[in-house]
Write a protein that holds these residues in place. Structure first.
Motif, PDB file in Angstrom:
ATOM      1  N   LYS A   1       0.736  -1.254   0.029  1.00 49.68           N
ATOM      2  CA  LYS A   1       0.036   0.045   0.073  1.00 49.68           C
ATOM      3  C   LYS A   1       0.935   1.194  -0.001  1.00 49.68           C
TER       4      LYS A   1
ATOM      5  N   GLN B   1       8.927   0.959  -0.367  1.00 48.16           N
ATOM      6  CA  GLN B   1       7.986   0.460  -1.049  1.00 48.16           C
ATOM      7  C   GLN B   1       6.569   0.949  -0.631  1.00 48.16           C
TER       8      GLN B   1
ATOM      9  N   ARG C   1       7.635   2.970  -6.660  1.00 44.72           N
ATOM     10  CA  ARG C   1       6.833   3.319  -7.851  1.00 44.72           C
ATOM     11  C   ARG C   1       6.745   4.932  -8.236  1.00 44.72           C
TER      12      ARG C   1
ATOM     13  N   THR D   1       6.178   4.025 -13.685  1.00 38.44           N
ATOM     14  CA  THR D   1       5.207   2.949 -13.458  1.00 38.44           C
ATOM     15  C   THR D   1       3.810   3.182 -14.254  1.00 38.44           C
TER      16      THR D   1
ATOM     17  N   HIS E   1      -4.929   4.478  -5.182  1.00 36.00           N
ATOM     18  CA  HIS E   1      -5.615   3.182  -4.663  1.00 36.00           C
ATOM     19  C   HIS E   1      -5.260   2.113  -5.514  1.00 36.00           C
ATOM     20  N   GLN E   2      -5.532   2.503  -6.624  1.00 34.78           N
ATOM     21  CA  GLN E   2      -5.254   1.470  -7.984  1.00 34.78           C
ATOM     22  C   GLN E   2      -3.670   1.245  -8.102  1.00 34.78           C
TER      23      GLN E   2
ATOM     24  N   ASP F   1      -1.672   0.852  -5.578  1.00 33.85           N
ATOM     25  CA  ASP F   1      -1.391  -0.135  -4.498  1.00 33.85           C
ATOM     26  C   ASP F   1      -0.864  -1.546  -5.071  1.00 33.85           C
ATOM     27  N   GLU F   2      -1.682  -1.901  -6.095  1.00 32.05           N
ATOM     28  CA  GLU F   2      -1.602  -3.313  -6.657  1.00 32.05           C
ATOM     29  C   GLU F   2      -0.377  -3.578  -7.747  1.00 32.05           C
ATOM     30  N   LEU F   3      -0.045  -2.224  -8.030  1.00 34.83           N
ATOM     31  CA  LEU F   3       1.210  -2.298  -9.150  1.00 34.83           C
ATOM     32  C   LEU F   3       2.637  -2.701  -8.631  1.00 34.83           C
TER      33      LEU F   3
END
Length: 218
Positions: free
Chosen positions: A2, A163, A184, A198, A213-214, A216-218
């Motif tokens: 996150k 991170q 990122r 990214t 928020h999107q 967070d998964e990358l």
């Protein structure tokens, strides 16, 4: 992991001071008897004042002692500071205030990560200073991007892991610094240029907390 913190470059991301750097460097080059172009100015994005001076002297085919270089860099900076002291909030780039407000309200920690030694003046003149929990600039670090020092120091001051940080940059060297820091990144500019980011957007007006928020998964 996150994202909990956002680290911003200054020039070309939040405000556009490139024109003032260009005018001051051009004035210095002209005073030394040669010209300095906008194309050459693009090559100075994200690097330190002394490294920029070395490149300009090389283009002008001039050799200077270390003492002379310090004097020249000081003269350029005096001209530059005189220009930026006239800056106003109207010179903040599109979408900046709205995006900083939204991420601040959402609880993200915010830091500046800039090579500029004049960041405090710029943030004050443009009414952006209150958004920042930490400021890391050329007065606090010695290594230029693409070295990751400026962003790692920002994470440290915010108490965050690399991170957990997202970097906003308009320069290739800045994106490389983010990558080397293990962070990122959001490239501000052209996807064809900022290929290692990214994601890439035109400016901060294209972003929202939902985008973070999107990521967070990358």
């Amino acid at each position: 992991m996150k994202i909990k913190a956002c680290l911003f470059d200054l020039d070309g991301v939040l405000v556009d001071t490139a024109i003032y750097h260009f005018k001051a460097w051009k004035q210095l080059a002209n005073s030394l008897g040669f010209d300095f172009t906008e194309e050459q100015n693009e090559q100075l994005k994200g690097i330190s004042r002394m490294e920029s001076l070395d490149r300009i002297l090389n283009w002008g085919k001039l050799q200077k002692s270390d003492e002379e270089k310090v004097a020249l860099a000081t003269k350029k900076n005096e001209w530059y500071v005189a220009m930026i002291e006239q800056m106003t909030p109207a010179e903040v780039l599109n979408g900046t205030v709205d995006f900083l407000t939204s991420i601040k309200n959402a609880g993200y920690r915010i830091a500046l990560g800039s090579a500029s030694k004049n960041s405090a003046i710029i943030l004050q003149r443009t009414n952006l200073a209150h958004f920042f929990d930490a400021i890391v600039d050329g007065n606090l670090v010695s290594k230029s991007k693409p070295d990751p020092e400026v962003f790692l120091k920002g994470a440290e001051l915010l108490g965050m892991k690399a991170q957990e940080c997202l970097v906003f940059e308009d320069a290739i060297a800045g994106i490389e610094a983010a990558n080397r820091a293990g962070m990122r990144s959001v490239g501000i500019g052209s996807p064809e240029v900022l290929t290692e980011a990214t994601i890439v957007v035109k400016d901060l007006s294209r972003l929202s907390v939902a985008h973070l928020h999107q990521m967070d998964e990358l």
